[in-house]
Design an enzyme around this catalytic site. Sequence first.
Site, PDB file in Angstrom:
ATOM      1  N   LYS A  31       0.831  -1.213   0.000  1.00 37.37           N
ATOM      2  CA  LYS A  31       0.000   0.000   0.000  1.00 37.37           C
ATOM      3  C   LYS A  31       0.860   1.256   0.000  1.00 37.37           C
ATOM      4  CE  LYS A  31      -2.214  -1.267   3.740  1.00 37.37           C
ATOM      5  NZ  LYS A  31      -1.666  -2.638   3.860  1.00 37.37           N
ATOM      6  N   ARG A 601       4.662  -8.179  10.767  1.00 41.01           N
ATOM      7  CA  ARG A 601       5.911  -7.428  10.593  1.00 41.01           C
ATOM      8  C   ARG A 601       7.018  -8.347  10.116  1.00 41.01           C
ATOM      9  NH1 ARG A 601       3.917  -3.570   9.217  1.00 41.01           N
ATOM     10  NH2 ARG A 601       2.109  -4.904   9.337  1.00 41.01           N
TER      11      ARG A 601
HETATM   12  N1  LIG Z   1       5.149  -5.172  -6.662  1.00 42.10           N
HETATM   13  C1  LIG Z   1       6.094  -5.386  -5.768  1.00 42.10           C
HETATM   14  N2  LIG Z   1       7.218  -6.014  -6.084  1.00 42.10           N
HETATM   15  C2  LIG Z   1       8.196  -6.224  -5.171  1.00 42.10           C
HETATM   16  N3  LIG Z   1       8.111  -5.863  -3.893  1.00 42.10           N
HETATM   17  C3  LIG Z   1       7.004  -5.226  -3.486  1.00 42.10           C
HETATM   18  C4  LIG Z   1       5.949  -4.953  -4.396  1.00 42.10           C
HETATM   19  N4  LIG Z   1       4.981  -4.317  -3.707  1.00 42.10           N
HETATM   20  C5  LIG Z   1       5.418  -4.201  -2.438  1.00 42.10           C
HETATM   21  N5  LIG Z   1       6.627  -4.742  -2.286  1.00 42.10           N
HETATM   22  C6  LIG Z   1       7.403  -4.847  -1.027  1.00 42.10           C
HETATM   23  O1  LIG Z   1       6.571  -5.398  -0.014  1.00 42.10           O
HETATM   24  C7  LIG Z   1       6.877  -4.827   1.246  1.00 42.10           C
HETATM   25  C8  LIG Z   1       5.624  -4.251   1.885  1.00 42.10           C
HETATM   26  O2  LIG Z   1       5.212  -3.103   1.178  1.00 42.10           O
HETATM   27  P1  LIG Z   1       4.484  -1.910   1.912  1.00 42.10           P
HETATM   28  O3  LIG Z   1       5.207  -1.549   3.153  1.00 42.10           O
HETATM   29  O4  LIG Z   1       4.247  -0.861   0.901  1.00 42.10           O
HETATM   30  O5  LIG Z   1       3.148  -2.636   2.288  1.00 42.10           O
HETATM   31  P2  LIG Z   1       1.945  -2.100   3.132  1.00 42.10           P
HETATM   32  O6  LIG Z   1       0.735  -2.660   2.502  1.00 42.10           O
HETATM   33  O7  LIG Z   1       2.032  -0.646   3.291  1.00 42.10           O
HETATM   34  O8  LIG Z   1       2.200  -2.832   4.492  1.00 42.10           O
HETATM   35  P3  LIG Z   1       1.570  -2.546   5.929  1.00 42.10           P
HETATM   36  O9  LIG Z   1       0.097  -2.561   5.773  1.00 42.10           O
HETATM   37  O10 LIG Z   1       2.058  -3.670   6.755  1.00 42.10           O
HETATM   38  O11 LIG Z   1       2.108  -1.216   6.360  1.00 42.10           O
HETATM   39  C9  LIG Z   1       7.920  -3.777   1.012  1.00 42.10           C
HETATM   40  O12 LIG Z   1       9.181  -4.318   1.315  1.00 42.10           O
HETATM   41  C10 LIG Z   1       7.801  -3.490  -0.471  1.00 42.10           C
HETATM   42  O13 LIG Z   1       9.010  -3.057  -1.012  1.00 42.10           O
END
Ligand SMILES: Nc1ncnc2c1ncn2[C@@H]1O[C@H](COP(=O)(O)OP(=O)(O)OP(=O)(O)O)[C@@H](O)[C@H]1O
Length: 732
Positions: A31, A601
Site C-alpha cells: 500500500k 511485521r
Molecule cells: N510489486 C512489488 N514487487 C516487489 N516488492 C514489493 C511490491 N509491492 C510491495 N513490495 C514490497 O513489499 C513490502 C511491503 O510493502 P508496503 O510496506 O508498501 O506494504 P503495506 O501494505 O504498506 O504494508 P503494511 O500494511 O504492513 O504497512 C515492502 O518491502 C515493499 O518493497
Amino acid sequence: MNLNGLNSAQRDAVLSIDGPILVVAGAGSGKTRVLTHRIAHLIEAYDIFPSSIMAITFTNKAATEMKNRIEQLVGPVTHQMWVGTFHSMCVRILRRDGHHIGYASDFVIYDTTDQKALLKNCFKALGLDEKKTPIQSFQYKISGCKNDMMSADAYETNFHKDPRERDFIKLYKLYQEKLKSNQALDFDDLLIKTIELFKAYPEVLAYYQNKFRYVHVDEYQDTNKAQYTLIRQLSAKHKNLFVVGDGDQSIYKWRGADIRNIQDFEKDYQGAKIIKLEQNYRSSQNILDLANSVIKHNPGRRDKTLWTEADAGEKIRYYQAYDEKDEARFIVNQIRKEVREGNFDQSDFAILYRTNAQSRALEDALNIEGLPYKVVGGLKFYERKEIKDVLAYFKLMVNPFDDVSFRRVINEPKRSIGDKTIEKLQDYATEHGLSLLRACANIDAVQGITGKTALAIRDFYNIVNGLAVRLDAATSGEIFDALIEQSEIIASYERERTDEADGRIDNIYELKTVIEEFEKRQDSPGLRDFLAETTLRSDQDSIEEAEQSILLMTLHASKGLEFPVVFLVGLEQNLFPSFRAMDDETELEEERRLCYVGITRAESLLFITHAKNRNHYGRFEPRMPSVFLSEMNQSLLETMGEKSLGNTLKESPSGTKPLKHNPYFNPVQSSYAAPEKSSSSDAFAPGDKVMHKVFGSGMIIAIDTSSKVLTIVFDAHGIKKLDPSIAPIKKL
DNA sequence: ACAGTCAATATTTTT
DNA sequence: TATTGACTGT
Ligand SMILES: Nc1ncnc2c1ncn2[C@@H]1O[C@H](COP(=O)(O)OP(=O)(O)OP(=O)(O)O)[C@@H](O)[C@H]1O
C-alpha cells in the site's frame, strides 16, 4: 516512469488519477509503495506541481522515507511538497494563518507533561481535589472530547444539566482559556484549531484547497474524527483524495481513531474507486497463515485474500519460558544462533512487546551477552527532565506568554523561589492581565516579594529576556551557551557530583549538538521550529536507516515496519491482551488486530514466546498463556526447547464463532483468579492445571463451547487441542 | 525554601 | 519496581 515494479492491481491504483480512491489491502501488500509510486507518477506523467501535492503519513520517519523513495523514482522534487504527519501539517498551517484565530506564529506546543502541568494549575484555580478526581482522568477526557471534536462549549450545551459534569466543564473551559493566553496548543488542538480556522475563514481554507490538488493519506484506518474532517475540508474542492489502509491494522481506537472512516469511505465520497491488493510481498506463507488464523476470530470484518509467491517458509517457533528472564535468555540465544550460523545479521531482528516495561528483562539479557540493541520509544530523549528544562527556557524566550514553561524553570536550578512566591506573582499577573514572565519585569510592584527573592526573579527575567532579544541575531549554539552559562544549569548539576547528574550533563550537551545540526539542516533556522519538531517527534523517528542493532519496541511502534526476524513476546493473558481489554469485546478485537500487526511485521522467521511466571510490580506472579495462542493455527507452530512430539492436531476452530462462546472470556466462569475453586467438579475450566498420560502437565487456556475441545499448553510439548472425552486427561 | 525520608500506588498502547 | 506525593526537620 517505470511501472514494472508493480503488479497489475498496484498499477491500476497508481494509474488512477482523479477522484476519491481507496486502496484497502492486508499487511505487506504494498500500500505504501503504491502511494509513493502514485505521487511520483503524478509528477512525471501529468506534470503536477510538487507544491500541489500533500501526503500524510503516520510518522515523521515514514514521511522522510516517502520523500526519499519519490526522489529515487523521479528526482529531487519533494522540496515543495507537503509530506508529513497530521500534526506537523497543522503546525505549518497554523504558523502561517493561525493569527486569524488569535494565535501568533510563535505559539508553542504542549506535550502530555506540559498539559498535565497546566491542568494542575487549573485544578488549583478551581479548587478541585486531585484525590477525588485524578488529573489524568480529566486529561484523557479532554483529549477524547477533542478527538471527537467536542469543544468545551459544545460539551457544556450537552451536559450542563448533569451535576457530575460541572467540574469537568469548568475545567475544560479554563484549560482552553489558559492555553490561549499562554499562546500554546496541545497535540489535539493542533488539529482542532486548524479545523476551526478553516470553518471560520473560508478564504483561508480556499487557499489550501486550491493549493493541494492531490491529497494522500497513508494508514487511513487510524484516523480520528478530527483528522477525517480535516481531510474532508482539504479535499472538498478538487476531490482528488487517495487513501490507503487496512481495517485489520487499526490499533489506535484508544486515541480516538475510528475504523468507520475507512469502512465508510465509499459512502462518504461519491464515486469513490476502491482497489484491493491481494499479493503480499513481505512474509512467508506460514506467517501469513498464522496471521490470518488469528485475525479471523474478529467478527464483522470482511475477509481479505492475501497470498504470496514465497514458500511456506520456516514454521513459527513457539517457546514457553519459565519467567521473563528465561524468555529473554531464550531470545538472546536464538539470535546468537541465527547470527552464528550466518542466516541473519544482527540488524535483522526485532523484538516486539505489548508494554514498554517488558523491555527491561530483554535489555538485561542483551547486555549480558554484549549484543547491540536499540530500544525504540519508552522514555524519549526529549522527555527527560533536564532536556525539558532547557527546552522550557527556549520556549519561554520564543513565547513569553508560556506560563507552563515559566513555572517549570523559574526555580530550576534552585533559586529559592517557591510556591508562595509564584502564587503572589500569579496574583499580580492575573490582576494586570500579564503573563508570569512579563509580571517579572514589574517585580518591584508585586506585593510581598522583596529582597533576595525579588533579586532572583529579576535575574531570571534578565536571562530569559536578554536572550530572547538576541534570538534573531545569534545562532542557536550561541544562545545555548549563553543560557547554560547564565542560568548555571550545568554548573548546578556539576555541584551534585553524582552519576545521575553527570548523565544529565551529557544529555544537555547532546541537546546542543542536536540543535546545531538542526540549524545547519534547515533553510530557515529557528528555535521555534526546532521546539515544534522535538515535541512532535514520533518514536519511530529515532530509528536510523543504517542501524546495526537489534530493535526493541512496542507493537504500536512497529506499525508500518518490517523485519526479517520478529520475536513476538509476552503472549499472556492480562498482558497481551492487556488486562484492561479483557472484559470488553471491542477492545479485545483491537488487541487481536495488534497481534495481527505484530505477526505481519515478520518477513521470514517469527518467534512467539510467553512466560509461565512474570515479575510484575516486583511480585513474582504465575501467568496464563494468551487466548491468542489458542486461536493460532497450531499446525504452523513448532515448539522450541524441550523435545517435541509430532503434531497431530486438529485445525483451530474457525473464527466465525462469536467470542462469547469461549468461556475464557466470561470473567465469571474464568477460574484464572481462583483455579482451585472448580477443582471439586468434573468440569474443565480455563486456568485448570491438567495431566495428560503422554504429554505430561499443562494448563487449559481455552475451551470450545460446542465441541468441548480443550486448548492446553503443555509444559514440555507445546500447545495441543484435545477432546477430553477421548484423550487421557485428568485435572490436577 | 528545601532536602531527605517514607509510604502509597500504579502500568497499556502515543502524536 | 520505580516513581511520586506527603511529611518532617533544618
Ligand atoms: N510489486 C512489488 N514487487 C516487489 N516488492 C514489493 C511490491 N509491492 C510491495 N513490495 C514490497 O513489499 C513490502 C511491503 O510493502 P508496503 O510496506 O508498501 O506494504 P503495506 O501494505 O504498506 O504494508 P503494511 O500494511 O504492513 O504497512 C515492502 O518491502 C515493499 O518493497
